[in-house]
Enzyme design. Sequence first.
Site, PDB file in Angstrom:
ATOM      1  N   ILE A  28     -16.773  48.730  13.934  1.00  0.00           N
ATOM      2  CA  ILE A  28     -17.084  48.313  14.995  1.00  0.00           C
ATOM      3  C   ILE A  28     -16.350  47.687  16.083  1.00  0.00           C
ATOM      4  O   ILE A  28     -15.884  47.700  17.237  1.00  0.00           O
ATOM      5  CB  ILE A  28     -17.989  47.653  14.738  1.00  0.00           C
ATOM      6  CG1 ILE A  28     -19.781  48.810  14.331  1.00  0.00           C
ATOM      7  CG2 ILE A  28     -18.903  47.275  16.843  1.00  0.00           C
ATOM      8  CD1 ILE A  28     -20.924  48.392  14.905  1.00  0.00           C
ATOM      9  N   GLU A  29     -15.648  46.573  14.865  1.00  0.00           N
ATOM     10  CA  GLU A  29     -14.794  45.784  16.430  1.00  0.00           C
ATOM     11  C   GLU A  29     -12.870  45.922  16.635  1.00  0.00           C
ATOM     12  O   GLU A  29     -13.123  46.689  17.783  1.00  0.00           O
ATOM     13  CB  GLU A  29     -15.132  44.399  15.542  1.00  0.00           C
ATOM     14  CG  GLU A  29     -15.741  42.962  15.721  1.00  0.00           C
ATOM     15  CD  GLU A  29     -15.799  42.161  16.798  1.00  0.00           C
ATOM     16  OE1 GLU A  29     -15.360  42.386  17.271  1.00  0.00           O
ATOM     17  OE2 GLU A  29     -17.364  42.466  17.102  1.00  0.00           O
ATOM     18  N   THR A  30     -12.457  46.800  15.594  1.00  0.00           N
ATOM     19  CA  THR A  30     -11.010  47.132  15.953  1.00  0.00           C
ATOM     20  C   THR A  30     -11.354  48.682  15.015  1.00  0.00           C
ATOM     21  O   THR A  30      -9.760  48.846  14.970  1.00  0.00           O
ATOM     22  CB  THR A  30     -10.339  45.764  15.403  1.00  0.00           C
ATOM     23  OG1 THR A  30     -10.360  45.997  13.713  1.00  0.00           O
ATOM     24  CG2 THR A  30     -10.421  45.070  15.853  1.00  0.00           C
ATOM     25  N   TYR A  32     -25.855  45.328  18.825  1.00  0.00           N
ATOM     26  CA  TYR A  32     -24.522  45.108  17.875  1.00  0.00           C
ATOM     27  C   TYR A  32     -24.609  44.589  16.335  1.00  0.00           C
ATOM     28  O   TYR A  32     -24.490  45.615  15.456  1.00  0.00           O
ATOM     29  CB  TYR A  32     -23.959  43.654  18.088  1.00  0.00           C
ATOM     30  CG  TYR A  32     -22.538  43.435  17.726  1.00  0.00           C
ATOM     31  CD1 TYR A  32     -21.638  43.975  17.448  1.00  0.00           C
ATOM     32  CD2 TYR A  32     -22.918  43.061  16.648  1.00  0.00           C
ATOM     33  CE1 TYR A  32     -20.568  43.838  16.787  1.00  0.00           C
ATOM     34  CE2 TYR A  32     -21.629  41.926  15.508  1.00  0.00           C
ATOM     35  CZ  TYR A  32     -19.872  43.087  15.869  1.00  0.00           C
ATOM     36  OH  TYR A  32     -19.591  42.839  15.291  1.00  0.00           O
TER      37      TYR A  32
END
Length: 346
Positions: free
Chosen positions: A138-140, A329
Amino acid sequence: MRSCFKFRRKNLNLYFGIFLFLSSFSICWGHHTQLSPKAQENMRDFISSLSAKYNFDRSYLERIFAKVRPQRKALNLIRPSKTDKSQTITWDHYRKLFVNKDNIDKGKRFISTYMLSLEKAHKKYGVPPEVIAAIIGIETKYGKNQGKFPVFDTLATLAFERSDRENFFREELEAFILLCLEQGLSINKIKGSYAGALGIPQFMPSSWRTFAVDFDQSGKTNLLTSPKDAIGSVANYLKKHGWDKNIPTHSVAKPEPGSNAKQFFTYELQAEYRYNDLQKGGFKDPLNKIPAYLDVSLVDLKLRNNKIIYWLATENFFAITKYNRSYKYAAAVLELSEALKGKSAP
């Protein structure tokens, strides 16, 4: 951690000299920063404080800051307008952004590639491989998209202009400068998010310095290019923020007619109520995942059809919200992690 910081501080002047020598080739000449007059005043105060705190040469600091390029887009993103639709995005829309076939396929390949490191992290910190992978996904996009904003310029803009969180970003700017000195990083070449988060797991600089671990045993923590270090660091971060390997993360709550959800909400990002009390209040776990003695809080996930899904969230759920202060999130991380185990469809 204390002894490590003492060692760092004793060597900061040496690091600083090397850092400035290496940086001087790219930042020695050029026009002065285009920050607003008030921001430039704030910057001068910051330079004075940093110089006094670490005994850095003020003129060198002034050279580093002389070419700060204001990041107006980052400033606008960090303080969105009250009519910004992204603030009211529904859970079903948000979920599709992250729990999709592309993220699941790439996540399963990531897990297969780094299974040894993921299992090592699971054993040491208690965080399941799928949860670690889901956060990185999800982050990168599993390290492929680390951001396009120059971190130094971004943090300086948010620290000195009116971002509504100037003190926070000044602390992060200080941490970033120290991080670059300690890690031998080029301060004006690193890119990250519009909030100054960087690396495969998108840690803020202070989080890197506090929670990053050398999981590949290379001699330093490298969150920019080492997936192994990212894996260990994400697991360590969650562990330090309350992750408990012995409890579930959440379950769906089935409300009874007339039940009052608001009495079981939390405003502190923590599990505040005994599940047995929620049962009495009309919120039950039809899947029987939550023991009666466990503390939980009720989380509401709103859908486009104005319906609401309620989750019984444990301390593990709220450990994820310490990574990103958003219920959606944390829910997306857990839904993606389930999909990576093959237990649900995108």
